[in-house]
Enzyme design. Structure first.
Site, PDB file in Angstrom:
ATOM      1  N   GLU B  60      -9.853   3.173  -3.164  1.00 60.57           N
ATOM      2  CA  GLU B  60      -9.671   2.685  -1.793  1.00 60.57           C
ATOM      3  C   GLU B  60     -10.979   2.645  -1.014  1.00 60.57           C
ATOM      4  O   GLU B  60     -11.184   1.772  -0.180  1.00 60.57           O
ATOM      5  CB  GLU B  60      -8.644   3.545  -1.047  1.00 60.57           C
ATOM      6  CG  GLU B  60      -7.186   3.163  -1.322  1.00 60.57           C
ATOM      7  CD  GLU B  60      -6.700   3.598  -2.694  1.00 60.57           C
ATOM      8  OE1 GLU B  60      -7.383   4.414  -3.350  1.00 60.57           O
ATOM      9  OE2 GLU B  60      -5.624   3.116  -3.127  1.00 60.57           O
ATOM     10  N   HIS B 129       4.605   7.916   1.415  1.00 60.22           N
ATOM     11  CA  HIS B 129       4.645   6.465   1.194  1.00 60.22           C
ATOM     12  C   HIS B 129       5.505   5.768   2.241  1.00 60.22           C
ATOM     13  O   HIS B 129       6.039   4.685   1.990  1.00 60.22           O
ATOM     14  CB  HIS B 129       5.188   6.134  -0.194  1.00 60.22           C
ATOM     15  CG  HIS B 129       4.231   6.420  -1.311  1.00 60.22           C
ATOM     16  ND1 HIS B 129       3.911   7.693  -1.698  1.00 60.22           N
ATOM     17  CD2 HIS B 129       3.513   5.592  -2.115  1.00 60.22           C
ATOM     18  CE1 HIS B 129       3.045   7.647  -2.705  1.00 60.22           C
ATOM     19  NE2 HIS B 129       2.786   6.380  -2.975  1.00 60.22           N
TER      20      HIS B 129
END
Ligand SMILES: Cc1ncc(C[n+]2csc(CCOP(=O)(O)OP(=O)(O)O)c2C)c(N)n1
Ligand SMILES: [Mg+2]
Lengths: 344, 326
Positions: B60, B129
Site C-alpha cells: 500500500e 474490513h
C-alpha cells in the site's frame, strides 16, 4: 556494459585525460567544497542562534552528493531526506536560498514554509526532501514510472540513510521498482548510524543495503562513498542502466558524518578515535590529493576554495539582511487554487 | 438514460476519464487482470492495456507513493486501496505526503491524484474490513474528500476528482456497489464541494453521506407517512470542500438539524458540521442539533449485531420523531 564495480575499480591510476577528465573533476571538487563550506556555515549560524529549528548536516558525506549530481543530466530528479542540503546544493541551488531556508527567512527556497528538512527546488530537479523515514522511496518510484510511461529518458534518484533500510517502505519500493523495471536509483548513504544507534546493532546483515539487493534480484553494489570519482563512476553505470531500460539499482555508499545526527547532537556515542579515523579519509582531503595527482595546479584549487568562501560569505550576509516571511503566506498553497478554503 | 449499478458506474467513470486523458493511469492490487475484488474495475485492463491499468504487489505504501511521484511529475493517477481500513498502513501518504508537499514547497510541487477505496460496513467482514474512515481524512488540511451515494454521482464526482488539481480521497461504499440508479448518457462531470438536496422538506434537515443517504431518504418517507413530519434530506457528498451554504440554507428553512453518520461517533464529520451550525446559525435552530451515528465501538462481524450498530431507518425515524416531539 561495465558494472558499477568494474567502473569503480577502474579509477585508480588512470591518467589526467581518463574517463572523468579535468573539467568534471574540478566540478566534483567545487561541489564538495560548496557543500562543506555551506554546511559548516549552517553550523556556525546555528551556534549564533540564526539557524532555527533543526538541521541535519552532511559534513563528511559530500562525495556522495557530488558524485551523483555530477553524473546527472538536466531533467534527472533528486529525492532527498531531511539530510538533503548537500543534494540540493549539488544540483546547483544557490547557497543563499538554502541558508535562507535554514534561517527561515523570506529569501529561502520555500520562504520559510518548509524549513531545513524539506528543501525543494523543482526547477533544479530537487523534487523534495522528506522527513518521514522511507516515504520518498515509493515516491521516487512514481516519478520513474511516469518517465517509463511517457518514454522520457530522465532517471529518478533517491537518497537515504542506512537506518532507512529497516523500514517497510524500503522493501515495498525496492520490490515495486524491480518488478516494474523502473528507471530509479536508490542510494543508501551508509554513515554507520541511524540517529544515535549504530546500524549494526539493529540490522540482520552487515551491509544494510548491499546485502539485501539479492532479495530484489539486484546486483550487490557497495562502494567507497568518500571518493567522488568512485561515486561518480558508479552513478554513471547506474544511470546508463536505467536509461537503457535495465531497471533500478541499489547502491550502498560507505561514508561517515563528521557532525552529530542533528544540530542538537554532540555524538558522544561514537567510540573514541572513530571520527579521527574517518577524518583521515575526509572526502575533500582525498579529492584535493586526487587533483594534485593529476597535476592540477595548487592555485587553481586555492582559487576554488577562495571563491566558494566568498559565495558563502555573501550568501550569509544576504540572509542576515533578509526579512522574515510575511504573514500573508501562511495560508497560501494549501490547495492548488493558491488558498486554503475548505468550505464555502 | 440507462440504469446502472454503482459498481458499473465506477468502471464507467474511470473509463470516461482514461479515454479523455492519456495521462490518467490506474494502479492497485488485483485491479487489472482480475478486475478488482469488488469487480468495480472489470474490463479496464482489456480496454486500456497493461501500461495504463497496472496490478501492484501488496504494497500500500508503494501504491500511494508511486501515485504521488507520478502525480508530481505530470500524470493523473488513480490509485485503489482495496479496503479503506488499509489506509492505516499507508497513512503517511494521506497525512504527511499528499497534502503537505504543495505547502511545504511553497507551491513548487503538485499532487493531482485520486485514491479510490472501498469504505463502510454491511458485508459482515468485521472490525478491520468494514470501517467508515472518511473522518480520518477530513481532518487533514490539503486533502479533498468525497463519498458518492448514487451511480450518477459516482461518475460525476470521480470525473471531478480526476480533473481536480489536488489530492482527492474518493470513498466508494461497499454496500452500495450492487445498488442501481438512472444515469444519463454521455459524459458526466460533477463539481466537488457541492451538497445536493435530494428531498426538499420543511420540518427538519437530515444530512447524510454514502450508504446513509438511502436510509435517510427511506426514513424521511416514513416520517412523512407515519408522523406527518416533512424532512429535508441533504446528501453531503463532499466533506472537503464542504458545501456549508447549502447546509446552512437548509437549516435556515427547517430550523432543525440531524446528521446521519456511519463513522463512529467521536470526531465524526457531523461533529464539525454541528459546530459550524452552532457558530453561524444558532438562532435559526428551534432545538438542539442531533447526531445519529455508529457508537464508539469496533464493528462486529455477526449480521444481527452489524445491522443494529449502524444508523438504521428506524433509528433515524425514532430519533427525529422524538426530537420533534411528535
Ligand atoms: C518514520 C520515522 N521514524 C523515525 C524518525 C526519526 N528519525 C529521524 S532521522 C532518523 C535516523 C535515520 O537514519 P538513517 O536512515 O541512517 O539516515 P541518516 O540520518 O544517518 O542520514 C530517525 C530514526 C523519522 N523521521 N521517521
Ligand atoms: Mg545513517
Amino acid at each position: 556494459m561495465a558494472t558499477a564495480k568494474d567502473r569503480a575499480q577502474a579509477s585508480a591510476g588512470s591518467g589526467l585525460n581518463d574517463d572523468i577528465g579535468e573539467a568534471k573533476r574540478l566540478e566534483l571538487y567545487r561541489t564538495q567544497v560548496v557543500i562543506r563550506e555551506a554546511e559548516q556555515r549552517a553550523f556556525d549560524l546555528f551556534l549564533q542562534n540564526l539557524v532555527k529549528g533543526t538541521s541535519h548536516l552532511s559534513l563528511g558525506q559530500e562525495a556522495v552528493a557530488a558524485g551523483f549530481a555530477g553524473a546527472m543530466k538536466p531533467g534527472d530528479l533528486s529525492f532527498c531526506t531531511y539530510r538533503g542540503h548537500a543534494h540540493t546544493l549539488a544540483r546547483g541551488v544557490s547557497v543563499e536560498k538554502v541558508l535562507g531556508e535554514l534561517m527561515q527567512r523570506d529569501n529561502g527556497l520555500m520562504r520559510g514554509k518548509g524549513g531545513s528538512m524539506h528543501l525543494t527546488s523543482a526547477e533544479h530537479g530537487v523534487m523534495g526532501s522528506y522527513a518521514i523515514i522511507g516515504a520518498h522511496l515509493p515516491i521516487a518510484c512514481g516519478a520513474a514510472w511516469r518517465a517509463q510511461y511517457k518514454g522520457a529518458k530522465d532517471v529518478s534518484v533517491c537518497f537515504f540513510g542506512d537506518g532507512t533500510t529497516n523500514i517497510g517502505a524500503f522493501h515495498e519500493a525496492l520490490n515495486f521498482a524491480a518488478v516494474w523495471k523502473l528507471p530509479v536509483i536508490f542510494v543508501c548513504e551508509n554513515n554507520l548510524y541511524m540517529e544515535y544507534t549504530p546500524i549494526g546493532d539493529v540490522t540482520a546483515v552487515p551491509h544494510p543495503a548491499g546485502d539485501r539487493a539479492a532479495s530484489y534480484g539486484l546486483e550487490r553494489v557497495i562502494v567507497d562513498g568518500n571518493d567522488a570519482d568512485v561515486v561518480y563512476r558508479t552513478a554513471q553505470a547506474a544511470f546508463d542502466k536505467a536509461r537503457a531500460g535495465g531497471g533500478p539499482s541499489l547502491i550502498e555508499c560507505l561514508t561517515y558524518r563528521h557532525s552529530g545526527h542533528s544540530r542538537a547532537d554532540p555524538a558522544k556515542y561514537r567510540p573514541e578515535g572513530e571520527l579521527e579515523r574517518w577524518k583521515e579519509r575526509d572526502p575533500i582531503k582525498i579529492y584535493k590529493e586526487r587533483l594534485k595527482q593529476f597535476g592540477i595546479a595548487e592555485n587553481v584549487i586555492n582559487d576554488i576554495d577562495t571563491d566558494v568562501k566568498r559565495v558563502v560569505d555573501d550568501a550569509t550576509e544576504a540572509c542576515k539582511a533578509a526579512p522574515v516571511p510575511p504573514v500573508d503566506i501562511l495560508t497560501t498553497d494549501v490547495y492548488a487554487d493558491g488558498g486554503w478554503a475548505w468550505r464555502n | 438514460m440507462a440504469e446502472l449499478t454503482y459498481r458499473d458506474a465506477v468502471i464507467r467513470g474511470i473509463a470516461q476519464e482514461m479515454e479523455r486523458d492519456p495521462d490518467v493511469v490506474f494502479l492497485g492490487e488485483d485491479v487489472a487482470k482480475a478486475g478488482g475484488v469488488f469487480k468495480a474495475t472489470v474490463g479496464l485492463f482489456e480496454q486500456f492495456g497493461p501500461l495504463r491499468v497496472r496490478d501492484t504487489p501488496i504494497s500500500e505504501q508503494a501504491i500511494m507513493g508511486a501515485a504521488m511521484g507520478a502525480a508530481m511529475t505530470g500524470l493523473k493517477p488513480i490509485a485503489e486501496i482495496m479496503f479503506s481500513d488499509f489506509f492505516a498502513v499507508c497513512f503517511d501518504y494521506i497525512a504527511n505526503e499528499f497534502p503537505k508537499s504543495r505547502y511545504m514547497s511553497n507551491g513548487q510541487l503538485k499532487c493531482p491524484l485520486v485514491v479510490r477505496t472501498g469504505n463502510g460496513a454491511g458485508s459482515r467482514f468485521g472490525a478491520q474490513h468494514s470501517q467508515s474512515v472518511e473522518n480520518w481524512c477530513m481532518m487533514i488540511p490539503g486533502l479533498k474528500v468525497v463519498a458518492p451515494s448514487s451511480p450518477r454521482d459516482v461518475i460525476g464526482l470521480l470525473a471531478a476528482a480526476v480533473r481536480d488539481p489536488d489530492p482527492v480521497i474518493f470513498f466508494e461504499h461497499k454496500s452500495l456497489y450492487a445498488t442501481k440508479g438512472e444515469v444519463p448518457d454521455g459524459e458526466i462531470v460533477d463539481q466537488l464541494g457541492t451538497a445536493k438536496i435530494l428531498r426538499p422538506g420543511t420540518d427538519a434537515t437530515i444530512l447524510a453521506l454514502a450508504l446513509m443517504v438511502p436510509r435517510a431518504l427511506a426514513a424521511a418517507e416514513k416520517l412523512q407517512a407515519e408522523h406527518g413530519i416533512n424532512a429535508e434530506v441533504v446528501d453531503v457528498r463532499s466533506l472537503v470542500p464542504l458545501d456549508t451554504q447549502t447546509i446552512l440554507g437548509s437549516v435556515a428553512r427547517t430550523h432543525r438539524l440531524f446528521t446521519v453518520e456511519e463513522n463512529p461517533r467521536l470526531c465524526g464529520w457531523g461533529a464539525e458540521i454541528v459546530s459550524i451550525v452552532a457558530d453561524e446559525a444558532f438562532y435559526d435552530l428551534d432545538g438542539p442539533p442531533v447526531r445519529i451515528t455508529t457508537p464508539h465501538i469496533p464493528l462486529p462481524a455477526a449480521d444481527n449485531l452489524e445491522d443494529i450498530v449502524l444508523p438504521t431507518v428506524d433509528r433515524i425515524v425514532e430519533t427525529v420523531r422524538r426530537s420533534l416531539g411528535s
